[in-house]
Structures are given as C-alpha cells and as structure tokens.
Design an enzyme around this catalytic site. Sequence first.
Site, PDB file in Angstrom:
ATOM      1  N   ARG A 189     104.834  14.662  23.792  1.00 19.56           N
ATOM      2  CA  ARG A 189     103.906  13.916  24.637  1.00 19.56           C
ATOM      3  C   ARG A 189     104.298  12.443  24.725  1.00 19.56           C
ATOM      4  O   ARG A 189     104.043  11.788  25.734  1.00 19.56           O
ATOM      5  CB  ARG A 189     102.474  14.071  24.114  1.00 19.56           C
ATOM      6  CG  ARG A 189     101.941  15.479  24.283  1.00 19.56           C
ATOM      7  CD  ARG A 189     100.446  15.546  24.151  1.00 19.56           C
ATOM      8  NE  ARG A 189     100.003  15.464  22.765  1.00 19.56           N
ATOM      9  CZ  ARG A 189      98.735  15.635  22.382  1.00 19.56           C
ATOM     10  NH1 ARG A 189      97.798  15.876  23.283  1.00 19.56           N
ATOM     11  NH2 ARG A 189      98.389  15.563  21.114  1.00 19.56           N
ATOM     12  N   GLU A 210      83.619  16.675  15.455  1.00 15.30           N
ATOM     13  CA  GLU A 210      85.071  16.841  15.339  1.00 15.30           C
ATOM     14  C   GLU A 210      85.675  15.787  14.422  1.00 15.30           C
ATOM     15  O   GLU A 210      85.332  14.611  14.497  1.00 15.30           O
ATOM     16  CB  GLU A 210      85.736  16.739  16.710  1.00 15.30           C
ATOM     17  CG  GLU A 210      87.260  16.849  16.650  1.00 15.30           C
ATOM     18  CD  GLU A 210      87.943  16.718  18.007  1.00 15.30           C
ATOM     19  OE1 GLU A 210      89.048  17.277  18.164  1.00 15.30           O
ATOM     20  OE2 GLU A 210      87.380  16.049  18.896  1.00 15.30           O
ATOM     21  N   GLU A 259      86.416  15.325  27.331  1.00 17.10           N
ATOM     22  CA  GLU A 259      86.951  14.119  26.696  1.00 17.10           C
ATOM     23  C   GLU A 259      87.600  13.159  27.684  1.00 17.10           C
ATOM     24  O   GLU A 259      87.657  11.952  27.434  1.00 17.10           O
ATOM     25  CB  GLU A 259      87.936  14.470  25.578  1.00 17.10           C
ATOM     26  CG  GLU A 259      89.288  14.973  26.032  1.00 17.10           C
ATOM     27  CD  GLU A 259      90.221  15.261  24.860  1.00 17.10           C
ATOM     28  OE1 GLU A 259      91.122  14.446  24.631  1.00 17.10           O
ATOM     29  OE2 GLU A 259      90.036  16.296  24.191  1.00 17.10           O
ATOM     30  N   GLU A 316      89.154  25.077  25.133  1.00 14.13           N
ATOM     31  CA  GLU A 316      88.769  23.701  25.466  1.00 14.13           C
ATOM     32  C   GLU A 316      89.690  23.051  26.492  1.00 14.13           C
ATOM     33  O   GLU A 316      90.913  23.182  26.416  1.00 14.13           O
ATOM     34  CB  GLU A 316      88.763  22.870  24.176  1.00 14.13           C
ATOM     35  CG  GLU A 316      88.460  21.395  24.371  1.00 14.13           C
ATOM     36  CD  GLU A 316      88.353  20.660  23.053  1.00 14.13           C
ATOM     37  OE1 GLU A 316      88.824  19.511  22.979  1.00 14.13           O
ATOM     38  OE2 GLU A 316      87.803  21.235  22.076  1.00 14.13           O
ATOM     39  N   HIS A 348      84.392  14.162  21.466  1.00 16.26           N
ATOM     40  CA  HIS A 348      85.793  14.113  21.062  1.00 16.26           C
ATOM     41  C   HIS A 348      85.906  13.156  19.882  1.00 16.26           C
ATOM     42  O   HIS A 348      85.300  12.093  19.864  1.00 16.26           O
ATOM     43  CB  HIS A 348      86.638  13.617  22.242  1.00 16.26           C
ATOM     44  CG  HIS A 348      88.093  13.516  21.946  1.00 16.26           C
ATOM     45  ND1 HIS A 348      88.786  12.328  22.022  1.00 16.26           N
ATOM     46  CD2 HIS A 348      89.002  14.449  21.593  1.00 16.26           C
ATOM     47  CE1 HIS A 348      90.058  12.536  21.734  1.00 16.26           C
ATOM     48  NE2 HIS A 348      90.213  13.815  21.460  1.00 16.26           N
ATOM     49  N   HIS A 352      97.555   8.680  19.247  1.00 14.45           N
ATOM     50  CA  HIS A 352      98.740   9.435  19.636  1.00 14.45           C
ATOM     51  C   HIS A 352     100.025   8.701  19.263  1.00 14.45           C
ATOM     52  O   HIS A 352     101.112   9.283  19.325  1.00 14.45           O
ATOM     53  CB  HIS A 352      98.740   9.693  21.146  1.00 14.45           C
ATOM     54  CG  HIS A 352      97.690  10.655  21.589  1.00 14.45           C
ATOM     55  ND1 HIS A 352      96.567  10.265  22.284  1.00 14.45           N
ATOM     56  CD2 HIS A 352      97.575  11.996  21.422  1.00 14.45           C
ATOM     57  CE1 HIS A 352      95.814  11.324  22.537  1.00 14.45           C
ATOM     58  NE2 HIS A 352      96.398  12.380  22.026  1.00 14.45           N
ATOM     59  N   ASP A 380      92.680  23.998  21.947  1.00 16.92           N
ATOM     60  CA  ASP A 380      92.633  22.795  22.779  1.00 16.92           C
ATOM     61  C   ASP A 380      93.796  22.861  23.766  1.00 16.92           C
ATOM     62  O   ASP A 380      94.958  22.806  23.377  1.00 16.92           O
ATOM     63  CB  ASP A 380      92.751  21.559  21.896  1.00 16.92           C
ATOM     64  CG  ASP A 380      92.583  20.263  22.665  1.00 16.92           C
ATOM     65  OD1 ASP A 380      92.593  20.293  23.909  1.00 16.92           O
ATOM     66  OD2 ASP A 380      92.461  19.204  22.019  1.00 16.92           O
TER      67      ASP A 380
END
EC number: 4.2.1.90
Length: 401
Positions: free
Chosen positions: A55, A345, A276, A248, A325, A29, A222
């Site tokens: 975020r 994924e 996750e 999700e 995840h 992230h 998601d």
Amino acid sequence: MVLPKIKEVRAWFTGGATAEKGAGGADYHDQGNHHWIDDHIATPMSKYKQYEQSRQSFGINVLGTLVIEVEADNGQIGFAVSTAGEMGCFIVEKHLNRFIEGKCVSDIKLIHDQMLGATMYYAGSGGLVMNTISCVDLALWDLFGKVVGLPVYKLLGGAVRDEIQFYATGARPDLAKEMGFIGGKMPTHWGPHDGDKGIRKDAAMVAEYREKCGPDFWLMLDCWMSQDVNYATKLAYACAPYNLKWIEECLPPQQYEGYRELKRNAPPGMMVTSGEHHGTLQSFQTLSETGIDIMQPDVGWCGGLTTLVEVAAIAKARGQLVVPHGSSVYSHHAVITFTNTPFSEFLMTSPDCSVLRPQFDPILINEPVPVNGRIHKSVLDKPGFGVELNRDCKLKRPYTH
C-alpha cells in the site's frame, strides 16, 4: 464559572512524504519494512501490478500526522492528532483559525458548524479537509475537558458501561485470542482482478484461523474498498461455512446501491459493515439507509467527536450499531457513552501482531492499550482525552498566521 477564551491555534505535522519511512503516529500506515499493515493487502490499486504488493507503493503514507494545539487565554492547552500532515497545517493556519481564536472554549459546536460551512466549497464529501476539521474538533474537546477538569466521556453524559471490550485488527487472530480480545479482523489479500482463485485463497485463510481459534472466536474480513458487489457476495458465501461474523468495507464509499444489494444478498446471519472512509453526516445518513448492520466512522476523519455523536444517533434510530474505526482515546471516550456500541476496535500496530503497541505510537504519551482485551472506564478518568503530546517527535510548524 467564567470560561476562558481561545487565544491561539497552532498546527504542526510530523512524518509524511518528506520524512523517513516509518514515522507512525496518527498516520499509522506509515510503518517500517516487514510490517503486516503493508503486506500484500487488497486495495483499489491492486489491479495495477506495480501497486499490488504494498500500500505504501501507491502512497498511503504520504500525508503524515497532523497535530493541532489550541491554547486558552489562561494558558491551558488542548491538542489532538489525525492524518492530514502539512496540508492540514495550511488549512488551519490560513483559513480555519478565524473561526477558532477569540471564541469561548465551550463554543465547540459553533466552531464546528462554521468550519464545515466555510470549507464546503472545497471539502467535497470528506478527505483531507474533513480530517483537518476532525483534528481541530478533537483538540477543542480536549481543551474544554482540561479547563473544567473532566474527562471527555463525562462531558458527553457519562459512561453507560464499566469497560470497553475490543476486537483486534491485524494479521494474526490467533494471537489476538491469546491476548483476550473477543475477535480478530483480517485484511483480505485478493480482489476481483484475481477472480475465483482470489476468493478461494482468502476463504482458505478464514478456514485456517477458524481451525486455530475455535468455533466461538469472532472472525471478520476487512476488504478496504477493493471489491465489487458480485465478488464480495461470492466471497461472503465462500466464508460462511467458517462462521465469518462480518464482511467490511467491500465497496468504495459512495456505492450506496451496491451496499444495499450486498446486504440484501449476504448469507443469513453475516453482517455487512462500512463507514471509515465516509466524511460527512449526510453520507452516513445515506449509508444507514442501505440497511448495513454496523457503521464504522473514524472520529479523526468524519468531522470529529461532534459528528461522531450525531452518527451514533442516526444509527441508534435505525437499530444499527456504531463501532468506530480504531482511533484510540478519541473513540474510547465516545463509545463508552454510546448504548449502541457494545464493543470497539483495537488496531494492532506491532509488525507481526505479537505485542500490544499503542495505536498512535510514538506521538502520544500515556496512550492506553487493552488489558485482556478490555479498557476500564477508570483508565479514562483524566481531564480531556487524558494523553500528552510527545514533543520528542520531529514536529514542524510550516505556517503561521
């Protein structure tokens, strides 16, 4: 064969709150400006105006990458990365080291059980401590594979298929389709505080990409723990006309009754998935009992490979899929051995999803990426997890023992 003992464990970190923004690595992230992963994505903090746009504004990237090295007394070194940063270093160097050093390199389950038991009083149901334990566990598997000269997937019993096929998570499912992925999972941008208007906007996004991608390409949403049962149910029905494959992680991790209700009320044929941010084997047992369709543990957060194998068994017994995840090589070596993981994924970490970039870039060297949406098992045929640590990254070892 006489196996060596573990001589030393070392904990390093890079990135995090004290570093320049955009370090990447296991804390994926932590990206630079104008990146899709930080562009108005719905979160539990979106209800607060000052935190709804980004975020990173509420600190999703403050932890940084944890790097664990375990060295055997024959000089061989295993390593792994996860998201725990400097705080994870403290836990390893000042607490967990006593359960690791002096053990045989094959004593992975013993070390794992001792780490779990010794941290139970402050670990709770997961989070930072479990991320740290996961990283140690993965490093131990890497070392064991290097010592015996086998890839981790062969230590788990071998592949059950020749290749792994992937869906892509990112902001551009249409580009994912062009790259050969079987589906595209998009983040939602709106939540309960936005009301029905938010539902219409996210449903319109799904409709747009259904038009661009055609009728057969998988599309998923998601929701990143940002919704409640009522909102999630309404969103699912709003997207049902566009053949949404699954919805999700609509709810916070411990809202098991909510997941049970959501699964019961979801549109026929639409799957409900989560996992996750669950961090103990017991939490996955309870999650499985809600009847969701796919469990999605992160091998770097759930307790490591040792726990992931146990979660896959729980899911298999109930007829559920386990699709981890996205966690790069650490999940690749596991899922190619699971009969209930028909796909996996891949997280797009390039800013606009236009190119394939290794998920944990730049911390790993030789980290594979899918070719035409697939990775063949031969790519994994290197000892351990088959990757090297990039020591050009600014690694710091803040504690010793």
